[in-house]
Design a protein around this motif. Structure first.
Motif, PDB file in Angstrom:
ATOM      1  N   LEU A 154      42.753  44.234  31.250  1.00 60.06           N
ATOM      2  CA  LEU A 154      43.786  44.308  32.292  1.00 60.06           C
ATOM      3  C   LEU A 154      44.616  43.031  32.332  1.00 60.06           C
ATOM      4  O   LEU A 154      45.827  43.067  32.590  1.00 60.06           O
ATOM      5  CB  LEU A 154      43.135  44.555  33.655  1.00 60.06           C
ATOM      6  CG  LEU A 154      42.458  45.917  33.857  1.00 60.06           C
ATOM      7  CD1 LEU A 154      41.750  45.963  35.203  1.00 60.06           C
ATOM      8  CD2 LEU A 154      43.480  47.042  33.763  1.00 60.06           C
ATOM      9  N   LEU A 155      43.967  41.898  32.076  1.00 55.57           N
ATOM     10  CA  LEU A 155      44.682  40.617  32.082  1.00 55.57           C
ATOM     11  C   LEU A 155      45.481  40.407  30.803  1.00 55.57           C
ATOM     12  O   LEU A 155      46.504  39.711  30.805  1.00 55.57           O
ATOM     13  CB  LEU A 155      43.683  39.467  32.256  1.00 55.57           C
ATOM     14  CG  LEU A 155      42.914  39.432  33.583  1.00 55.57           C
ATOM     15  CD1 LEU A 155      41.871  38.322  33.559  1.00 55.57           C
ATOM     16  CD2 LEU A 155      43.870  39.246  34.756  1.00 55.57           C
ATOM     17  N   LEU A 156      45.021  41.020  29.712  1.00 59.35           N
ATOM     18  CA  LEU A 156      45.654  40.797  28.415  1.00 59.35           C
ATOM     19  C   LEU A 156      46.888  41.668  28.205  1.00 59.35           C
ATOM     20  O   LEU A 156      47.869  41.233  27.595  1.00 59.35           O
ATOM     21  CB  LEU A 156      44.636  41.061  27.296  1.00 59.35           C
ATOM     22  CG  LEU A 156      45.120  40.879  25.855  1.00 59.35           C
ATOM     23  CD1 LEU A 156      45.421  39.406  25.581  1.00 59.35           C
ATOM     24  CD2 LEU A 156      44.074  41.408  24.874  1.00 59.35           C
ATOM     25  N   ILE A 157      46.846  42.890  28.718  1.00 54.52           N
ATOM     26  CA  ILE A 157      47.891  43.874  28.412  1.00 54.52           C
ATOM     27  C   ILE A 157      48.781  44.089  29.631  1.00 54.52           C
ATOM     28  O   ILE A 157      48.302  44.473  30.699  1.00 54.52           O
ATOM     29  CB  ILE A 157      47.256  45.209  27.977  1.00 54.52           C
ATOM     30  CG1 ILE A 157      46.280  44.970  26.822  1.00 54.52           C
ATOM     31  CG2 ILE A 157      48.327  46.207  27.576  1.00 54.52           C
ATOM     32  CD1 ILE A 157      45.438  46.174  26.483  1.00 54.52           C
ATOM     33  N   ALA A 158      50.062  43.868  29.450  1.00 57.51           N
ATOM     34  CA  ALA A 158      51.005  44.004  30.561  1.00 57.51           C
ATOM     35  C   ALA A 158      51.667  45.378  30.591  1.00 57.51           C
ATOM     36  O   ALA A 158      52.022  45.881  31.662  1.00 57.51           O
ATOM     37  CB  ALA A 158      52.078  42.914  30.473  1.00 57.51           C
ATOM     38  N   GLU A 159      51.832  45.987  29.429  1.00 56.91           N
ATOM     39  CA  GLU A 159      52.535  47.267  29.346  1.00 56.91           C
ATOM     40  C   GLU A 159      51.566  48.398  29.675  1.00 56.91           C
ATOM     41  O   GLU A 159      50.526  48.554  29.030  1.00 56.91           O
ATOM     42  CB  GLU A 159      53.105  47.434  27.934  1.00 56.91           C
ATOM     43  CG  GLU A 159      54.341  48.330  27.872  1.00 56.91           C
ATOM     44  CD  GLU A 159      53.961  49.798  27.844  1.00 56.91           C
ATOM     45  OE1 GLU A 159      54.545  50.591  28.616  1.00 56.91           O
ATOM     46  OE2 GLU A 159      53.062  50.144  27.063  1.00 56.91           O
ATOM     47  N   TRP A 160      51.896  49.217  30.675  1.00 56.65           N
ATOM     48  CA  TRP A 160      50.914  50.158  31.203  1.00 56.65           C
ATOM     49  C   TRP A 160      50.565  51.275  30.218  1.00 56.65           C
ATOM     50  O   TRP A 160      49.429  51.739  30.185  1.00 56.65           O
ATOM     51  CB  TRP A 160      51.405  50.747  32.525  1.00 56.65           C
ATOM     52  CG  TRP A 160      52.553  51.710  32.417  1.00 56.65           C
ATOM     53  CD1 TRP A 160      53.879  51.424  32.475  1.00 56.65           C
ATOM     54  CD2 TRP A 160      52.457  53.135  32.224  1.00 56.65           C
ATOM     55  NE1 TRP A 160      54.634  52.557  32.327  1.00 56.65           N
ATOM     56  CE2 TRP A 160      53.783  53.633  32.183  1.00 56.65           C
ATOM     57  CE3 TRP A 160      51.401  54.026  32.091  1.00 56.65           C
ATOM     58  CZ2 TRP A 160      54.073  54.978  32.002  1.00 56.65           C
ATOM     59  CZ3 TRP A 160      51.681  55.377  31.911  1.00 56.65           C
ATOM     60  CH2 TRP A 160      52.998  55.834  31.875  1.00 56.65           C
ATOM     61  N   ARG A 161      51.515  51.694  29.389  1.00 57.26           N
ATOM     62  CA  ARG A 161      51.197  52.740  28.413  1.00 57.26           C
ATOM     63  C   ARG A 161      50.201  52.228  27.380  1.00 57.26           C
ATOM     64  O   ARG A 161      49.250  52.927  27.010  1.00 57.26           O
ATOM     65  CB  ARG A 161      52.478  53.221  27.728  1.00 57.26           C
ATOM     66  CG  ARG A 161      53.394  54.054  28.613  1.00 57.26           C
ATOM     67  CD  ARG A 161      54.538  54.637  27.803  1.00 57.26           C
ATOM     68  NE  ARG A 161      55.436  55.440  28.625  1.00 57.26           N
ATOM     69  CZ  ARG A 161      56.453  54.955  29.309  1.00 57.26           C
ATOM     70  NH1 ARG A 161      56.713  53.642  29.270  1.00 57.26           N
ATOM     71  NH2 ARG A 161      57.224  55.748  30.035  1.00 57.26           N
ATOM     72  N   LEU A 162      50.425  51.007  26.918  1.00 61.16           N
ATOM     73  CA  LEU A 162      49.505  50.411  25.955  1.00 61.16           C
ATOM     74  C   LEU A 162      48.136  50.183  26.591  1.00 61.16           C
ATOM     75  O   LEU A 162      47.097  50.380  25.951  1.00 61.16           O
ATOM     76  CB  LEU A 162      50.074  49.086  25.445  1.00 61.16           C
ATOM     77  CG  LEU A 162      49.266  48.361  24.356  1.00 61.16           C
ATOM     78  CD1 LEU A 162      49.081  49.252  23.133  1.00 61.16           C
ATOM     79  CD2 LEU A 162      49.944  47.054  23.974  1.00 61.16           C
ATOM     80  N   LEU A 163      48.133  49.797  27.866  1.00 59.58           N
ATOM     81  CA  LEU A 163      46.871  49.596  28.580  1.00 59.58           C
ATOM     82  C   LEU A 163      46.108  50.913  28.699  1.00 59.58           C
ATOM     83  O   LEU A 163      44.894  50.964  28.475  1.00 59.58           O
ATOM     84  CB  LEU A 163      47.147  49.013  29.962  1.00 59.58           C
ATOM     85  CG  LEU A 163      45.932  48.845  30.878  1.00 59.58           C
ATOM     86  CD1 LEU A 163      44.926  47.878  30.270  1.00 59.58           C
ATOM     87  CD2 LEU A 163      46.370  48.370  32.266  1.00 59.58           C
ATOM     88  N   LEU A 164      46.815  51.983  29.044  1.00 54.82           N
ATOM     89  CA  LEU A 164      46.172  53.292  29.183  1.00 54.82           C
ATOM     90  C   LEU A 164      45.577  53.749  27.856  1.00 54.82           C
ATOM     91  O   LEU A 164      44.440  54.236  27.806  1.00 54.82           O
ATOM     92  CB  LEU A 164      47.194  54.310  29.694  1.00 54.82           C
ATOM     93  CG  LEU A 164      46.685  55.745  29.885  1.00 54.82           C
ATOM     94  CD1 LEU A 164      45.561  55.779  30.904  1.00 54.82           C
ATOM     95  CD2 LEU A 164      47.827  56.661  30.319  1.00 54.82           C
ATOM     96  N   TRP A 165      46.321  53.586  26.784  1.00 58.45           N
ATOM     97  CA  TRP A 165      45.837  53.974  25.460  1.00 58.45           C
ATOM     98  C   TRP A 165      44.621  53.137  25.060  1.00 58.45           C
ATOM     99  O   TRP A 165      43.663  53.647  24.473  1.00 58.45           O
ATOM    100  CB  TRP A 165      46.962  53.813  24.452  1.00 58.45           C
ATOM    101  CG  TRP A 165      46.588  54.082  23.030  1.00 58.45           C
ATOM    102  CD1 TRP A 165      46.687  53.218  21.989  1.00 58.45           C
ATOM    103  CD2 TRP A 165      46.059  55.296  22.474  1.00 58.45           C
ATOM    104  NE1 TRP A 165      46.254  53.798  20.819  1.00 58.45           N
ATOM    105  CE2 TRP A 165      45.862  55.082  21.087  1.00 58.45           C
ATOM    106  CE3 TRP A 165      45.727  56.538  23.011  1.00 58.45           C
ATOM    107  CZ2 TRP A 165      45.348  56.053  20.244  1.00 58.45           C
ATOM    108  CZ3 TRP A 165      45.212  57.514  22.164  1.00 58.45           C
ATOM    109  CH2 TRP A 165      45.030  57.270  20.811  1.00 58.45           C
ATOM    110  N   THR A 166      44.649  51.849  25.398  1.00 56.84           N
ATOM    111  CA  THR A 166      43.542  50.953  25.052  1.00 56.84           C
ATOM    112  C   THR A 166      42.276  51.313  25.822  1.00 56.84           C
ATOM    113  O   THR A 166      41.180  51.378  25.252  1.00 56.84           O
ATOM    114  CB  THR A 166      43.933  49.494  25.347  1.00 56.84           C
ATOM    115  OG1 THR A 166      45.106  49.161  24.592  1.00 56.84           O
ATOM    116  CG2 THR A 166      42.814  48.544  24.961  1.00 56.84           C
ATOM    117  N   LEU A 167      42.406  51.563  27.119  1.00 53.13           N
ATOM    118  CA  LEU A 167      41.245  51.939  27.925  1.00 53.13           C
ATOM    119  C   LEU A 167      40.684  53.292  27.480  1.00 53.13           C
ATOM    120  O   LEU A 167      39.469  53.505  27.481  1.00 53.13           O
ATOM    121  CB  LEU A 167      41.622  51.983  29.407  1.00 53.13           C
ATOM    122  CG  LEU A 167      41.978  50.638  30.051  1.00 53.13           C
ATOM    123  CD1 LEU A 167      42.402  50.838  31.499  1.00 53.13           C
ATOM    124  CD2 LEU A 167      40.799  49.669  29.975  1.00 53.13           C
TER     125      LEU A 167
END
Length: 233
Positions: A154-167
């Motif tokens: 959550l601290l590393l990724i700012a872009e929400w689409r990339l964060l969703l894909w990563t999680l």
């Protein structure tokens, strides 16, 4: 079936039933031997399903494996309810695999919220995907090390689409590992797994400590790959 088997809160047990014809079925119950004290976890069948002979019990690495045969009558297992007793007390999950006499298979994940399963004539792929995804999410949310890793993402990724894909990648990786471990296809000693989890947090910490003005690293550009890899631990 003895009532003395305990299961680890985060390690799923395997409840496998395979119809062999004429109302009979072979049962495999595989559960981790490391578990919550005094938490008895056992499979439960309908009253019209009776055991045939004595169960075979053996120790297989870090799991207890019990095999026996049951007779549920000519109608078979379709329309019958299978369950796991003690699942709430043990805080465990149970992967269920039922193979019908015509070769079709139905799958489910039993949890404290859903301790029983009505064997359908045909399974829903959407429901199977949902059950296995929830298993991975549950495993993540009940482990502080995993929560720390997710916090780092959550601290590393700012872009929400990339964060969703990563999680999502992290959750799917966890679901795959849990399923393979429960089915007995893979077994890794706890020591190396703990080291790997610690290493994943260290790697993430190094990424967070990088100079924000520096060019993004490969892990920062493709965090989903790192998440999927460490999700397998």
């Amino acid at each position: 079936m003895p009532r003395t088997v305990a299961a680890h809160a985060l390690a799923p047990s395997l409840f496998q039933v395979r119809e062999t014809g004429s109302g009979r079925a072979e049962v495999l119950w595989r559960t981790p031997v490391v578990g919550v004290p005094d938490a008895a976890l056992r499979p439960v069948f309908p009253p019209d399903c009776r055991p045939l002979g004595q169960p075979s019990v053996r120790r297989a690495e870090a799991a207890l494996v019990v095999r026996w045969e049951i007779d549920c009558g000519p109608p078979g297992l379709v329309g019958k309810t299978l369950a796991a007793e003690g699942i709430a007390d043990s805080r465990a999950s149970v992967l269920m695999l039922v193979t019908l006499r015509d070769g079709r298979s139905v799958r489910a994940v039993l949890t404290a919220e859903r301790p029983s399963f009505l064997v359908p004539e045909r399974e829903s792929r959407i429901e199977v995907a949902r059950s296995y995804s929830l298993l991975g999410i549950e495993h993540i949310l009940t482990g502080p090390d995993h929560l720390l890793f997710v916090l780092g993402l959550l601290l590393l990724i700012a872009e929400w689409r990339l964060l969703l894909w990563t999680l999502t990648s992290f959750t799917l990786g966890h679901s795959v590992t849990l399923s393979l471990a429960a089915l007995g296809f893979v077994h890794v000693p706890p020591g190396p797994v703990e080291v790997g989890i610690a290493a994943s947090i260290v790697v993430l910490g190094v990424e967070l400590a990088r100079d924000p003005a520096a060019s993004p690293s490969r892990l920062q550009r493709r965090p989903w790959g790192m998440a999927a890899t460490f999700g397998l631990l």
